[in-house]
Design a protein around this motif. Sequence first.
Motif, PDB file in Angstrom:
ATOM      1  N   ASP A 112     -20.602   5.302  12.498  1.00  0.00           N
ATOM      2  CA  ASP A 112     -20.376   5.606  11.126  1.00  0.00           C
ATOM      3  C   ASP A 112     -19.296   5.009  10.397  1.00  0.00           C
ATOM      4  OD1 ASP A 112     -22.841   6.633  11.055  1.00  0.00           O
ATOM      5  OD2 ASP A 112     -21.690   8.806  11.481  1.00  0.00           O
ATOM      6  N   LYS A 113     -18.055   5.115  11.063  1.00  0.00           N
ATOM      7  CA  LYS A 113     -16.852   4.578  10.393  1.00  0.00           C
ATOM      8  C   LYS A 113     -16.761   3.039  10.427  1.00  0.00           C
ATOM      9  CE  LYS A 113     -11.935   4.648  11.202  1.00  0.00           C
ATOM     10  NZ  LYS A 113     -10.745   4.812  12.200  1.00  0.00           N
ATOM     11  N   LEU A 114     -17.425   2.213  11.599  1.00  0.00           N
ATOM     12  CA  LEU A 114     -17.122   0.879  11.536  1.00  0.00           C
ATOM     13  C   LEU A 114     -18.251  -0.028  10.895  1.00  0.00           C
ATOM     14  CD1 LEU A 114     -16.014   0.654  15.390  1.00  0.00           C
ATOM     15  CD2 LEU A 114     -14.756   0.168  13.503  1.00  0.00           C
TER      16      LEU A 114
ATOM     17  N   GLU B 192     -11.122  -9.328  14.246  1.00  0.00           N
ATOM     18  CA  GLU B 192     -10.709  -9.235  15.196  1.00  0.00           C
ATOM     19  C   GLU B 192     -10.065  -7.826  15.352  1.00  0.00           C
ATOM     20  OE1 GLU B 192     -10.869 -10.937  17.997  1.00  0.00           O
ATOM     21  OE2 GLU B 192     -11.904 -12.499  17.195  1.00  0.00           O
ATOM     22  N   LYS B 193      -9.490  -7.393  14.254  1.00  0.00           N
ATOM     23  CA  LYS B 193      -8.665  -6.095  14.200  1.00  0.00           C
ATOM     24  C   LYS B 193      -9.998  -5.009  14.177  1.00  0.00           C
ATOM     25  CE  LYS B 193      -4.693  -7.048  11.397  1.00  0.00           C
ATOM     26  NZ  LYS B 193      -4.153  -6.678  10.054  1.00  0.00           N
ATOM     27  N   LEU B 194     -11.110  -5.223  13.794  1.00  0.00           N
ATOM     28  CA  LEU B 194     -12.249  -4.322  14.022  1.00  0.00           C
ATOM     29  C   LEU B 194     -12.735  -4.189  15.231  1.00  0.00           C
ATOM     30  CD1 LEU B 194     -14.331  -5.059  10.403  1.00  0.00           C
ATOM     31  CD2 LEU B 194     -13.068  -3.079  11.083  1.00  0.00           C
ATOM     32  N   LYS B 195     -12.713  -5.251  15.790  1.00  0.00           N
ATOM     33  CA  LYS B 195     -13.031  -5.349  17.464  1.00  0.00           C
ATOM     34  C   LYS B 195     -11.935  -4.629  18.099  1.00  0.00           C
ATOM     35  CE  LYS B 195     -13.923  -9.285  19.144  1.00  0.00           C
ATOM     36  NZ  LYS B 195     -13.817 -10.931  19.342  1.00  0.00           N
TER      37      LYS B 195
ATOM     38  N   PRO C  66     -19.551  -0.016   7.667  1.00  0.00           N
ATOM     39  CA  PRO C  66     -19.042  -0.405   6.308  1.00  0.00           C
ATOM     40  C   PRO C  66     -18.028  -1.576   6.473  1.00  0.00           C
ATOM     41  CG  PRO C  66     -19.202   1.951   6.245  1.00  0.00           C
ATOM     42  CD  PRO C  66     -19.052   1.534   7.970  1.00  0.00           C
ATOM     43  N   ALA C  67     -17.199  -1.335   7.635  1.00  0.00           N
ATOM     44  CA  ALA C  67     -16.122  -2.300   7.577  1.00  0.00           C
ATOM     45  C   ALA C  67     -16.535  -3.812   8.243  1.00  0.00           C
ATOM     46  CB  ALA C  67     -14.879  -1.734   8.704  1.00  0.00           C
ATOM     47  N   PHE C  68     -17.446  -3.623   9.169  1.00  0.00           N
ATOM     48  CA  PHE C  68     -18.138  -4.867   9.655  1.00  0.00           C
ATOM     49  C   PHE C  68     -18.972  -5.324   8.696  1.00  0.00           C
ATOM     50  CE2 PHE C  68     -16.881  -3.663  13.902  1.00  0.00           C
ATOM     51  CZ  PHE C  68     -16.609  -4.918  14.650  1.00  0.00           C
ATOM     52  N   LEU C  69     -19.565  -4.744   7.670  1.00  0.00           N
ATOM     53  CA  LEU C  69     -20.533  -5.278   6.544  1.00  0.00           C
ATOM     54  C   LEU C  69     -19.779  -6.117   5.646  1.00  0.00           C
ATOM     55  CD1 LEU C  69     -22.836  -2.143   5.702  1.00  0.00           C
ATOM     56  CD2 LEU C  69     -23.266  -4.492   6.338  1.00  0.00           C
ATOM     57  N   THR C  70     -18.359  -5.605   5.408  1.00  0.00           N
ATOM     58  CA  THR C  70     -17.630  -6.275   4.305  1.00  0.00           C
ATOM     59  C   THR C  70     -16.531  -7.042   4.947  1.00  0.00           C
ATOM     60  OG1 THR C  70     -16.236  -4.366   4.231  1.00  0.00           O
ATOM     61  CG2 THR C  70     -18.264  -4.469   2.711  1.00  0.00           C
ATOM     62  N   CYS C  71     -16.252  -7.341   6.120  1.00  0.00           N
ATOM     63  CA  CYS C  71     -15.236  -7.905   6.645  1.00  0.00           C
ATOM     64  C   CYS C  71     -15.132  -9.520   6.323  1.00  0.00           C
ATOM     65  CB  CYS C  71     -15.405  -8.075   8.004  1.00  0.00           C
ATOM     66  SG  CYS C  71     -14.383  -9.000   9.175  1.00  0.00           S
TER      67      CYS C  71
END
Length: 558
Positions: free
Chosen positions: A196-198, A212-215, A200-205
């Motif tokens: 759930d946290k990741l 790479e930070k998200l991975k 939105p971040a992957f959507l808007t990266c």
Amino acid sequence: MKRLFLAVILTFFAILFTHARELTPLNESQKFKQFGLVWGLMKYHHPLVSKGKYNWSEVFVKNAEKLERIKNQEELNFFLLNFINSFKSSKIKISNDFDGLFTKNYDYDWIAKFQPTSELYKKLNELKLNTNINDYYVSIGKLSVIPTFENEKALEKFDFSIKSHRLLTLFSFWNAIQYFDVNKYLMDTDWEDTLDKLIPAFLTCDAELNYEKLKAEMVRALDDSHAFYLNQNLLDSLFEYKPSFVTNLVNDTLVVIATFDKNVDEYNNIKLGDKIVKIGDKSIKTSILEDLSPYISASNYSFLKRLSNWVLHGKSDSLKVTIARNDSLFSKNLPRYKDFTNTNPKVLSRDTPRKKWQFIEDDIGYINLKSISKKEIKTAFSSFSQTKGIIIDLRNYPNNLALNELTHYLYPERKTFIHVLGPIANRPSLAKHVKSPLKLIIDPFKTGHKNRNFYSKRIVLLVNNNTMSQSEYIGMAIQGSPNCLTVGETTAGAVMNIAAFTLPDATEVNFTSLGAFYPDGSGAQRKGLKIDHYVNETTSNFLKDQYVLKGIELIKMK
């Protein structure tokens, strides 16, 4: 007649308006989450999809792009049902038998949580209980219970700037862990909450470095010391500059244990034995938790401490630190460098055994397992036959010694020293305690043999956060000997073999593939090895090996 017609039209639009208001709106994260979960369920549960009949990564990309036009839950339910039905059905074999199985990772609550239609719920529930599953995407061999993902391939022409490609990275890894990481239940954060946290971040990266930070954040959430992922670009971004000295963490203080001859000026700022108590305005522990923890997966804080020297690395060419030297406390800006040659090293002298094996007192032996060989271990135990005890140093990773070559001298008879939890090929999310694969193969979870002449005096095992993986496995075997006490600090908490998973962007991620338990049922993953006596190192006493001193004390007490 016109009034009647107008009334009918108004009633019709009123019904439409009322119905429209009753439709359940969806935000972008919700619809991609539901699709990603259904896509993952089919990947590992559907009879034909799990056989590799479809390019499942391409299927994700193609259908993720169709989701853009879906606006509400009712439309999504219709889409998901059609998605499932678009793939050829095959015989479903239902099983509700959970007897003897490990169920702490069994989590399909999301199926009901999203209010599917009765037909969609039935389809998803059948897939959940299906055992007619093939092994294209994950296989578990007869001679090994380690899951392998050898058919996970990079997506052709992967492009991080494409939203569906980024989401494929997230859902490919998330579903693999969801169904085949037997240690998932040990994570600090619920795995679905991490998703759930990741999302939105992957959507808007919007940048490759952020991707790479998200991975790294995704992998870090495993809380697994084996799951280390930092690619070179991210490493360069976060830790590009480094000081020309090395430190060792003692409690919450970094002690300078080595310096290199970069320039004369720096030697006026930092000296061997200096104690760094702050970095900027933060304590060392705060720096570790804030600057390392977000990017580095660790089973426990002890493993993070092992990497503590990294908090002195950073993005700039200077670093403000607070130093304690003698009785004074002062702040300095120290230079950092992209590259330098480690010439003219100066190392803080520490009183610790140096040899592979030696007498450290007349009646106490010492063995360092790092590089000792089978022949040398035989000589050592022969020489130590009349001693009161032996200290075995496992603050390292043995390179030349097989387990049974050591326990041959420690056990009076063969016995089980570890219980192992492994995944089940056709029962995703479930696991079982593993037994020897074939009767013809010696049980790898037993060690020792019948030996009346085994070493029966005190064994003291030394461990710390360098004790990891195979070292922890060997440590558990040593602890199973009759007269062993363990001295040290919490080990890395990643005991068993790794599994490797290839992400759609071609990078590879590891995680601990099996669970490790002592014969009494207590777990070792994340917790590390059981410790009988914790070592109390301080900045004033660490120059003398407190581990060895404690070992000597315990042997003399017996």
